[in-house]
Design an enzyme around this catalytic site. Structure first.
Site, mmCIF file in Angstrom:
data_model
loop_
_atom_site.group_PDB
_atom_site.id
_atom_site.type_symbol
_atom_site.label_atom_id
_atom_site.label_comp_id
_atom_site.label_asym_id
_atom_site.label_seq_id
_atom_site.Cartn_x
_atom_site.Cartn_y
_atom_site.Cartn_z
ATOM 1 N N ARG A 146 2.421 -5.053 -17.373
ATOM 2 C CA ARG A 146 2.949 -4.400 -16.181
ATOM 3 C C ARG A 146 3.421 -5.409 -15.134
ATOM 4 N NH1 ARG A 146 0.263 1.282 -16.304
ATOM 5 N NH2 ARG A 146 1.145 1.732 -14.299
ATOM 6 N N TYR A 149 6.956 -5.685 -13.453
ATOM 7 C CA TYR A 149 7.216 -4.685 -12.405
ATOM 8 C C TYR A 149 6.381 -4.989 -11.160
ATOM 9 C CZ TYR A 149 7.688 0.045 -10.378
ATOM 10 O OH TYR A 149 7.948 1.126 -9.551
ATOM 11 N N GLY A 152 7.204 -8.427 -9.677
ATOM 12 C CA GLY A 152 8.591 -8.376 -9.179
ATOM 13 C C GLY A 152 8.641 -7.672 -7.832
ATOM 14 N N THR A 214 -7.332 8.730 -12.254
ATOM 15 C CA THR A 214 -6.721 9.636 -11.264
ATOM 16 C C THR A 214 -5.374 9.095 -10.763
ATOM 17 O OG1 THR A 214 -7.725 8.575 -9.336
ATOM 18 C CG2 THR A 214 -9.009 10.309 -10.426
ATOM 19 N N ARG A 215 -4.557 10.029 -10.313
ATOM 20 C CA ARG A 215 -3.312 9.698 -9.626
ATOM 21 C C ARG A 215 -3.127 10.736 -8.509
ATOM 22 N NH1 ARG A 215 -3.921 5.970 -12.548
ATOM 23 N NH2 ARG A 215 -2.400 4.876 -13.835
ATOM 24 N N ARG A 281 -5.919 5.964 -8.179
ATOM 25 C CA ARG A 281 -4.880 5.613 -7.209
ATOM 26 C C ARG A 281 -4.730 6.747 -6.209
ATOM 27 N NH1 ARG A 281 0.291 4.621 -10.032
ATOM 28 N NH2 ARG A 281 -0.259 2.528 -10.642
#
Ligand code: NAD
Ligand code: UDP
Length: 319
Positions: A146, A149, A152, A214-215, A281
């Site tokens: 990851r 991303y 970056g 979680t999100r 998150r």
């Protein structure tokens, strides 16, 4: 810009999911909109209803190369956002964030434009602070899958703040948390689009891991409203600012909710959790609330229903 002319606003990544909603909204606000996109993940279908608008213009362009145009404001959204897409060509992903930021900031500096950066909750990595506040520096793997991303986007934030301090460029840095809604890419592998597409086709719903991660999901209209409020705020309010809906759900809860709302026959199956998948998150949105009076208004069930309608039409061939 004269008193009588329209504000000229450039949206990089304007043919993507969020970019297309933003272009639409800016046109409604009476702006001249210049959409810049290389169509890596975006499509002309996303902006098809805007093509006849005389105040809308498109340039096929890759932001890793310089661009010379005259604009008053820039929203820098160009970057693949889903893990499948950004891991497809990781070097290009980093270039898009870093070279893209340098090019767009250089443009902003030259023409005196205000510039917004679509940063991400991924700058917090797999967070050890919950919910995440803007002061938190994050817990990011610099060499994982990851990282192209996450790092970056972190470097892009650095560039934004250095252009602000060193060159006085007017910046707005927003850290977007998971957002969903119509025009998400049906094959981007993101959880909301995957679950809805699977449910509508009565295919197994694929939960990665045990589904306890979680999100927090923000409906696209709420987010776009915040983009505009942020851009209009005082120049000394630069962010970084969290942008998202603090309503937190486990992935298993989301799967059950999608099955219920679609009336699907799908069974839920469990697959391997991808590496570096954050366990939890949730944005702390105190800053957006106190500075801009913003709060999300659309609850998950309503937003999911709109998104389900979109994907149903897509499957039926109506898009
Ligand atoms: P998307 O993939 O639908 O849109 C990205 C757009 O950028 C696409 O139209 C793509 O073709 C374009 N693009 C990619 N590389 C480019 C390049 N080099 N030059 C020009 N155009 C390029 O994704 P999205 O969900 O609309 O995300 C938009 C922005 O918001 C991204 O920067 C993403 O990192 C950020 N973001 C999104 C979310 C989310 O939940 N949707 C969360 C956090 C951050
Ligand atoms: N996820 C899942 N099944 C899917 C797609 C995603 O269980 O079919 C999980 C994924 O592992 C992650 C969460 O859903 O824990 C959100 O994934 P997404 O790719 O949408 O966003 P991100 O991980 O970038 O927040």
């Amino acid at each position: 810009m004269t008193k009588f002319s329209r504000k000229r606003v450039m949206v990089t990544g304007g043919a993507g999911f969020l970019g297309s909603h933003l272009c639409e909204r800016l046109l409604q606000e009476g702006c001249e909109v210049l959409c810049v996109d290389n169509y890596f993940t975006g499509t002309r279908e996303n902006i098809i209803t805007l093509l006849d608008n005389p105040h809308f213009e498109i340039i096929r362009h890759d932001v890793t190369f310089p661009l010379y145009v005259e604009v008053d404001e820039i929203y820098n959204l160009a970057c693949p956002a889903s893990p499948i897409h950004y891991q497809h060509d990781p070097v290009q992903t980093t270039k898009t964030s870093v070279h893209g930021a340098i090019n767009m900031l250089g443009l902003a500096k030259r023409v005196g434009a205000k510039i917004f950066q679509a940063s991400t909750s991924e700058v917090y990595g797999d967070p050890e602070m919950h919910p995440q506040r803007e002061e938190y520096w994050g817990h990011v793997n610099p060499v994982g899958l990851r990282s192209c991303y996450d790092e970056g986007k972190r470097c892009a934030e650095t560039l934004f703040f250095d252009y602000y301090r060193q060159h006085g460029v007017k910046i707005k840095v927003g850290r977007l948390f998971n957002t969903y809604g119509p025009r998400m890419h049906p094959d981007d592998g993101r959880v909301v689009s995957n679950f809805i597409m699977q449910a509508l086709q009565n295919q197994p719903i694929t939960i990665y891991g045990d589904g306890s991660q979680t999100r927090s999901f923000c409906y696209v209209d709420d987010l776009i409203r915040l983009f505009l409020l942020f851009m209009e705020s005082d120049d000394d309010f630069t962010g970084p600012m969290n942008m998202g809906n603090p309503g937190e759900f486990s992935i298993l809860e989301l799967a059950r909710q999608v099955v219920k709302l679609t009336g699907s026959q799908s069974e839920i199956v469990f697959k391997t959790l991808p590496t570096d998948d954050p366990k939890q998150r949730q944005p702390d949105i105190t800053l957006a609330k106190t500075k801009l009076g913003w709060e999300p208004q659309i609850v998950l069930q309503d937003g999911l229903q709109e998104t389900i309608r979109y994907f149903s039409a897509l499957i039926a061939g109506n898009y």
